[in-house]
Every structure is written in C-alpha cells, then in structure tokens.
Write a protein that holds these residues in place. Structure first.
Motif, PDB file in Angstrom:
ATOM      1  N   TYR A 180      -9.151-105.889 -18.412  1.00  0.00           N
ATOM      2  CA  TYR A 180      -9.679-106.024 -19.770  1.00  0.00           C
ATOM      3  C   TYR A 180      -8.948-105.099 -20.735  1.00  0.00           C
ATOM      4  N   GLN A 181      -8.804-103.843 -20.372  1.00  0.00           N
ATOM      5  CA  GLN A 181      -8.117-102.897 -21.248  1.00  0.00           C
ATOM      6  C   GLN A 181      -6.677-103.334 -21.508  1.00  0.00           C
ATOM      7  N   ALA A 182      -6.021-103.871 -20.483  1.00  0.00           N
ATOM      8  CA  ALA A 182      -4.656-104.370 -20.675  1.00  0.00           C
ATOM      9  C   ALA A 182      -4.633-105.552 -21.631  1.00  0.00           C
ATOM     10  N   SER A 183      -5.653-106.403 -21.547  1.00  0.00           N
ATOM     11  CA  SER A 183      -5.659-107.622 -22.372  1.00  0.00           C
ATOM     12  C   SER A 183      -5.860-107.329 -23.856  1.00  0.00           C
ATOM     13  N   ILE A 184      -6.355-106.125 -24.189  1.00  0.00           N
ATOM     14  CA  ILE A 184      -6.603-105.805 -25.601  1.00  0.00           C
ATOM     15  C   ILE A 184      -5.596-104.816 -26.155  1.00  0.00           C
ATOM     16  N   GLN A 185      -4.527-104.541 -25.406  1.00  0.00           N
ATOM     17  CA  GLN A 185      -3.448-103.727 -25.968  1.00  0.00           C
ATOM     18  C   GLN A 185      -2.799-104.486 -27.124  1.00  0.00           C
ATOM     19  N   PRO A 186      -2.240-103.784 -28.116  1.00  0.00           N
ATOM     20  CA  PRO A 186      -1.641-104.469 -29.268  1.00  0.00           C
ATOM     21  C   PRO A 186      -0.591-105.498 -28.855  1.00  0.00           C
ATOM     22  N   GLY A 187      -0.766-106.716 -29.304  1.00  0.00           N
ATOM     23  CA  GLY A 187       0.183-107.790 -29.034  1.00  0.00           C
ATOM     24  C   GLY A 187      -0.084-108.572 -27.764  1.00  0.00           C
ATOM     25  N   PHE A 188      -0.904-108.029 -26.842  1.00  0.00           N
ATOM     26  CA  PHE A 188      -1.090-108.673 -25.549  1.00  0.00           C
ATOM     27  C   PHE A 188      -1.809-110.014 -25.684  1.00  0.00           C
ATOM     28  N   GLN A 189      -2.952-110.027 -26.346  1.00  0.00           N
ATOM     29  CA  GLN A 189      -3.704-111.268 -26.470  1.00  0.00           C
ATOM     30  C   GLN A 189      -2.980-112.265 -27.347  1.00  0.00           C
ATOM     31  N   GLU A 190      -2.253-111.778 -28.360  1.00  0.00           N
ATOM     32  CA  GLU A 190      -1.520-112.680 -29.250  1.00  0.00           C
ATOM     33  C   GLU A 190      -0.479-113.490 -28.466  1.00  0.00           C
ATOM     34  N   SER A 191       0.275-112.816 -27.599  1.00  0.00           N
ATOM     35  CA  SER A 191       1.277-113.543 -26.817  1.00  0.00           C
ATOM     36  C   SER A 191       0.621-114.422 -25.759  1.00  0.00           C
ATOM     37  N   PHE A 192      -0.445-113.924 -25.127  1.00  0.00           N
ATOM     38  CA  PHE A 192      -1.114-114.714 -24.091  1.00  0.00           C
ATOM     39  C   PHE A 192      -1.704-115.993 -24.676  1.00  0.00           C
ATOM     40  N   ALA A 193      -2.377-115.889 -25.817  1.00  0.00           N
ATOM     41  CA  ALA A 193      -2.989-117.054 -26.448  1.00  0.00           C
ATOM     42  C   ALA A 193      -1.943-118.061 -26.891  1.00  0.00           C
ATOM     43  N   ALA A 194      -0.742-117.573 -27.245  1.00  0.00           N
ATOM     44  CA  ALA A 194       0.320-118.464 -27.714  1.00  0.00           C
ATOM     45  C   ALA A 194       0.924-119.293 -26.589  1.00  0.00           C
ATOM     46  N   MET A 195       0.832-118.821 -25.351  1.00  0.00           N
ATOM     47  CA  MET A 195       1.506-119.504 -24.248  1.00  0.00           C
ATOM     48  C   MET A 195       0.824-120.797 -23.841  1.00  0.00           C
ATOM     49  N   PHE A 196      -0.508-120.796 -23.804  1.00  0.00           N
ATOM     50  CA  PHE A 196      -1.228-121.916 -23.201  1.00  0.00           C
ATOM     51  C   PHE A 196      -2.386-122.388 -24.077  1.00  0.00           C
ATOM     52  N   PRO A 197      -2.134-122.741 -25.333  1.00  0.00           N
ATOM     53  CA  PRO A 197      -3.235-123.225 -26.177  1.00  0.00           C
ATOM     54  C   PRO A 197      -3.739-124.591 -25.684  1.00  0.00           C
ATOM     55  N   ALA A 198      -4.995-124.877 -25.982  1.00  0.00           N
ATOM     56  CA  ALA A 198      -5.588-126.166 -25.603  1.00  0.00           C
ATOM     57  C   ALA A 198      -4.936-127.299 -26.388  1.00  0.00           C
ATOM     58  N   PRO A 199      -4.896-128.505 -25.797  1.00  0.00           N
ATOM     59  CA  PRO A 199      -5.300-128.858 -24.432  1.00  0.00           C
ATOM     60  C   PRO A 199      -4.287-128.344 -23.412  1.00  0.00           C
ATOM     61  N   ARG A 200      -4.745-127.762 -22.326  1.00  0.00           N
ATOM     62  CA  ARG A 200      -3.885-126.955 -21.457  1.00  0.00           C
ATOM     63  C   ARG A 200      -3.211-127.743 -20.338  1.00  0.00           C
ATOM     64  N   GLN A 201      -3.652-128.968 -20.072  1.00  0.00           N
ATOM     65  CA  GLN A 201      -2.984-129.768 -19.044  1.00  0.00           C
ATOM     66  C   GLN A 201      -1.495-129.932 -19.351  1.00  0.00           C
ATOM     67  N   ARG A 202      -1.149-129.976 -20.621  1.00  0.00           N
ATOM     68  CA  ARG A 202       0.247-130.225 -21.018  1.00  0.00           C
ATOM     69  C   ARG A 202       1.205-129.118 -20.591  1.00  0.00           C
ATOM     70  N   TRP A 203       0.699-127.923 -20.299  1.00  0.00           N
ATOM     71  CA  TRP A 203       1.588-126.827 -19.937  1.00  0.00           C
ATOM     72  C   TRP A 203       1.983-126.862 -18.471  1.00  0.00           C
ATOM     73  N   LEU A 204       1.280-127.625 -17.659  1.00  0.00           N
ATOM     74  CA  LEU A 204       1.631-127.691 -16.248  1.00  0.00           C
ATOM     75  C   LEU A 204       2.948-128.428 -15.998  1.00  0.00           C
ATOM     76  N   PRO A 205       3.208-129.581 -16.632  1.00  0.00           N
ATOM     77  CA  PRO A 205       4.518-130.204 -16.435  1.00  0.00           C
ATOM     78  C   PRO A 205       5.688-129.312 -16.846  1.00  0.00           C
ATOM     79  N   ALA A 206       5.452-128.431 -17.822  1.00  0.00           N
ATOM     80  CA  ALA A 206       6.521-127.518 -18.250  1.00  0.00           C
ATOM     81  C   ALA A 206       6.867-126.518 -17.158  1.00  0.00           C
ATOM     82  N   MET A 207       5.982-126.341 -16.186  1.00  0.00           N
ATOM     83  CA  MET A 207       6.234-125.421 -15.080  1.00  0.00           C
ATOM     84  C   MET A 207       6.701-126.128 -13.820  1.00  0.00           C
TER      85      MET A 207
END
Length: 283
Positions: A180-207
């Motif tokens: 939790y503490q790691a997830s609220i470091q400056p910039g952490f949640q911003e980058s995490f939220a940007a990677m896999f926005p809904a709808p999230r099924q679409r990100w699996l083919p990219a992997m």
C-alpha cells in the motif's frame, strides 16, 4: 545505501535509469516481477533473492512504470508502456551489465515479458522459469480485473492479498502495508492506472506471444503455477506446457498466485534444482 530495501542500484537502461538489485556471483539469472499495484522487484522476489544468490548472480530490476525505476516525463501516457519497451529495457540492462546470456524467471506479467524476450533474443537466454505466467490467450479473471483496477487504500490492498494468496495467513499485514505504501508514492498510481484502464480484457492480447513463436522456443522451460490461482488461470501454464517442447509443469496445491511467497522454500528448491541441472549440463 538507502534505508528502504526496495531501492538498490541505479543502472542506465537506454534513455532512463532503472532500479536494479544485483547480488551474488556465478551464472546470472534475471528476475522479472508481476504487474500488481505497489509491486517492485524486492517486494516480489525478496524471499528468493538471497537463496539464489548463494550460487549465482541474481539481477532483479523494477520494470518501467513500476517501483523505483525512473518514470517517463508523463507517467499517465499509456504509449510509454508496451511489451516492446519492457523487452528493450531488459536487453539494455543486460548490455550495460555486460551479460551475454542469462537464465530468466518471470512472474505473471513478467512471464509474458520473459517469453517475449526469449523469442526476440533467443541466444541471450539459457533457461526459462515461468510462474503463473501471462502470454497466451485467456479470458480475464475477476481477480486480475480487480488487481489492475486497484484504487489506493489499505483496505483495498488487503482485499487484493486475499485474491493473491490461497492461505491469507501466509501473506502478512506487513506486506499489505508495504505494498500500500509503495502504491501511494508520487507517480506510482498514475503510471499503474495508465497501463491497464478499463475495459481490461484488451490488454491481454498486447502481452501475448504467437503460438508459432512459443512453439519454436528451443529453451528448457519450467512452468510453475498455483492450483487455486484466482488471478491467472492454471490453463495458461497448461497451454504453455503443450506448446513448448522442452518443458515441464509443476503445480502447487493449496496455492494462489504468489507461489514464491506462499511456498517460498519449495519454490526456491524447485528453481535451484532446475537451474543447477543447466549448470551441470552446460546447456
């Protein structure tokens, strides 16, 4: 040295610096972490690092957008994150460290990256270990949708740990607090939220890697999966075991998505035996 054990060495990887744990001596093994919120190489691999480092050089980077690796100027730009970019980061890291060939261990998202790296640069890889790996087609699970849809709170992180682990007693509140503490470091949640926005099924083919490319892999490969994994279904490792000719699959019963934490000693022994065999055979 930082008092924070998650922060290790600052290593140039292309246009940015990566946070990299580099411990031990011997034939190298590169550890690639998963994509959960608050993840870092140390949080993912802290139990495995000292065990493998007794006999080999262990390298564990925070991948771009995660942990304490330098973030893009605009961490909310989804175009900054792709399998090609993460593969290049790994190759740049190996080049900077002067490593011609390494063993690879990939967890979940890191498994998809390990596959992509082995396909793109087969001579840079000796053996593969894929743990609860992404990289083949499947329908997104409610568990993975919850992981990628995380919004920061300690209660939400505790709920995710209930999804990750079969036995919640094996995953402590200390780890929940750390993540939790790691997830609220400056910039952490911003980058995490940007990677896999809904709808999230679409990100699996990219992997995903193509079936033909996976079937062409020449590497000895160990797949490891928790039978009760709610995040990545066991069928992904079963598919990989069918597609990769030189492969074996080990399934841990009473185990969720975090084999390396829930069955740390057994997982370490399994991996060490697999890699030691390669040392003996010089493959």
């Amino acid at each position: 040295m930082s008092a924070n054990p998650e922060i290790a060495n600052r290593v140039r990887t292309g246009a940015f610096h990566s946070n990299v744990h580099d411990v031990g001596q011997g034939f190298p093994v590169l550890l690639l972490h998963g994509s959960g919120p608050g993840v870092s190489a140390w949080a993912n691999w802290r139990l495995l690092l000292p065990v493998l480092a007794q006999a080999r050089r262990v390298i564990a980077p925070d991948l771009l957008g995660f942990g304490y690796t330098e973030r893009p100027a605009d961490p909310t730009d989804n175009a900054q994150y792709s399998m090609a970019i993460w593969v290049q980061q790994a190759v740049d890291l190996l080049d900077t460290l002067g490593i011609e060939q390494t063993d690879l261990i990939g967890n979940s998202f890191g498994g998809a990256l390990a596959l992509a790296l082995a396909i793109a640069h087969p001579k840079r890889v000796r053996r593969l270990v894929l743990m609860g790996s992404v990289g083949v087609p499947f329908v997104i699970t409610p568990g993975l949708d919850a992981v990628w849809g995380y919004t920061p709170s300690l209660a939400s992180m505790r709920q995710l740990l209930d999804i990750f682990a079969f036995d919640r007693a094996r995953v402590t509140d200390e780890l929940a607090q750390l993540r939790y503490q790691a997830s609220i470091q400056p910039g952490f949640q911003e980058s995490f939220a940007a990677m896999f926005p809904a709808p999230r099924q679409r990100w699996l083919p990219a992997m995903e890697s193509s079936e033909a490319d996976i079937r062409a892999l020449p590497h000895e490969t160990l797949m490891v999966h928790g039978r009760e994994d709610q995040v990545i279904p066991l069928t992904t490792s079963q598919t990989l075991s069918q597609w990769i000719a030189r492969s074996q699959l080990h399934v841990f019963g009473q185990c969720g998505h975090w084999t390396q934490i829930e069955h740390a000693a057994r997982f370490a022994l399994l991996v060490e035996n697999f890699l030691t065999e390669a040392d003996a055979l010089k493959t």
